[in-house]
Design an enzyme around this catalytic site. Structure first.
Site, PDB file in Angstrom:
ATOM      1  NE  ARG A  32      34.675  26.312   2.808  1.00 32.41           N
ATOM      2  CZ  ARG A  32      35.522  25.443   2.252  1.00 32.41           C
ATOM      3  NH1 ARG A  32      35.310  24.162   2.363  1.00 32.41           N
ATOM      4  NH2 ARG A  32      36.595  25.865   1.610  1.00 32.41           N
ATOM      5  CB  ILE A  60      36.165  22.396   5.465  1.00 28.68           C
ATOM      6  CG1 ILE A  60      37.488  21.723   5.853  1.00 28.68           C
ATOM      7  CG2 ILE A  60      35.637  23.272   6.604  1.00 28.68           C
ATOM      8  CD1 ILE A  60      38.646  22.687   6.070  1.00 28.68           C
ATOM      9  CG  ASN A 112      36.031  13.991  12.136  1.00 29.53           C
ATOM     10  OD1 ASN A 112      36.021  13.283  11.130  1.00 29.53           O
ATOM     11  ND2 ASN A 112      37.048  14.779  12.427  1.00 29.53           N
ATOM     12  CB  THR A 113      37.332   8.804  13.266  1.00 24.70           C
ATOM     13  OG1 THR A 113      38.585   8.259  13.707  1.00 24.70           O
ATOM     14  CG2 THR A 113      37.146   8.493  11.792  1.00 24.70           C
ATOM     15  CG  HIS A 114      41.819  14.300  13.444  1.00 26.16           C
ATOM     16  ND1 HIS A 114      41.821  14.917  12.214  1.00 26.16           N
ATOM     17  CD2 HIS A 114      42.994  14.615  14.043  1.00 26.16           C
ATOM     18  CE1 HIS A 114      42.955  15.581  12.070  1.00 26.16           C
ATOM     19  NE2 HIS A 114      43.682  15.415  13.170  1.00 26.16           N
ATOM     20  CB  ALA A 169      31.251  25.638  12.865  1.00 24.21           C
ATOM     21  CG  ASP A 172      40.335  18.083  12.679  1.00 21.94           C
ATOM     22  OD1 ASP A 172      39.381  17.333  12.395  1.00 21.94           O
ATOM     23  OD2 ASP A 172      41.295  18.278  11.909  1.00 21.94           O
TER      24      ASP A 172
HETATM   25  C1  GRF Z   1      41.042   8.152   8.450  1.00 23.20           C
HETATM   26  O1  GRF Z   1      42.331   8.130   8.999  1.00 23.20           O
HETATM   27  C2  GRF Z   1      40.237   9.266   9.051  1.00 23.20           C
HETATM   28  O2  GRF Z   1      40.533   9.526  10.384  1.00 23.20           O
HETATM   29  C3  GRF Z   1      40.684  10.433   8.209  1.00 23.20           C
HETATM   30  O3  GRF Z   1      40.690   9.901   6.906  1.00 23.20           O
HETATM   31  C4  GRF Z   1      41.058   8.528   6.975  1.00 23.20           C
HETATM   32  C5  GRF Z   1      40.060   7.751   6.143  1.00 23.20           C
HETATM   33  O4  GRF Z   1      40.571   6.508   5.780  1.00 23.20           O
HETATM   34  N1  GRF Z   1      39.861  11.583   8.420  1.00 23.20           N
HETATM   35  P1  GRF Z   1      39.871   5.526   4.740  1.00 23.20           P
HETATM   36  O5  GRF Z   1      39.686   6.264   3.433  1.00 23.20           O
HETATM   37  O6  GRF Z   1      38.531   5.127   5.318  1.00 23.20           O
HETATM   38  O7  GRF Z   1      40.795   4.348   4.624  1.00 23.20           O
END
Ligand code: GRF
Length: 192
Positions: free
Chosen positions: A60, A87, A102-104, A137, A140
């Site tokens: 990693r 990761i 990041n988007t989660h 680090a 999420d």
């Molecule tokens: C999204 O829901 C993001 O939050 C997550 O992975 C997904 C990516 O979607 N971490 P896509 O491949 O861009 O459609």
């Protein structure tokens, strides 16, 4: 401000960032994926920093160093994770402290990890959503920049629920990143 987007999957979130005309200078993927094709079609530079292994022998830290080099070579200021499946080690969070976003697909701190949508559905909660946050680090974790909830319907499937969440992410994530780009522009012009 030069943004790098990191993705491993279908790249629909990346597409929303491209369509928002954010200053994306590089797209990094850890495997061959549709996100790379989307970047190429938009004439954005790509880097495939392939993982040597998906098993226990995966190095990693060495992998993370390769990613840092790609980002630094391209003169990247801000990193936007968009479904990146590896990761990364702590070194990147030092090299780009507070500059990795990041988007989660959950309302953090609930349902961290790769199976957030599945976990929310199995937990039987009545709502879930998405969170845009500064990545650290710790996976999420990190300061939350924006969050939006949505109801979970009766008989919902993981795929359908994830798509409904992604519809929100494709609106919320570009908006937050646009705000950060504007803020940095104002700072460099000395107006804030
Ligand atoms: C999204 O829901 C993001 O939050 C997550 O992975 C997904 C990516 O979607 N971490 P896509 O491949 O861009 O459609």
């Amino acid at each position: 401000m030069q943004i790098a987007v990191m993705a491993s999957g279908t790249g629909t979130i990346l597409q929303s960032l491209i369509e928002a005309e954010l200053p994306i200078a590089l797209v990094i993927a850890d495997r061959e994926c549709a996100a790379l094709t989307r970047a190429q079609e938009a004439q954005i530079a790509t880097a495939l920093v392939e993982r040597g292994s998906f098993a226990g022998d995966f190095d990693r830290d060495a992998y993370t160093e390769q990613v840092i080099t790609s980002l630094q070579t391209a003169g990247i200021d801000l990193v936007a994770m968009a479904g990146f499946g590896t990761i990364l080690g702590p070194a990147i969070f030092d090299a780009f402290a507070d500059r990795i976003i990041n988007t989660h697909p959950s309302l953090l701190p609930d349902f961290k990890g790769w199976h957030a949508v599945d976990d929310a559905l199995r937990a039987g909660v009545s709502e879930t959503g998405c969170t845009v946050h500064i990545a650290t680090a710790l996976v999420d974790e990190g300061p939350i920049l924006a969050q939006e909830a949505l109801p979970i319907y009766e008989g919902e499937t993981v795929a359908r629920l994830h798509e409904r969440i992604k519809e929100i992410e494709r609106r919320l994530y570009p908006m937050v990143l646009r705000g950060l780009v504007n803020e940095s522009k104002q700072k460099s012009e000395g107006s804030i």
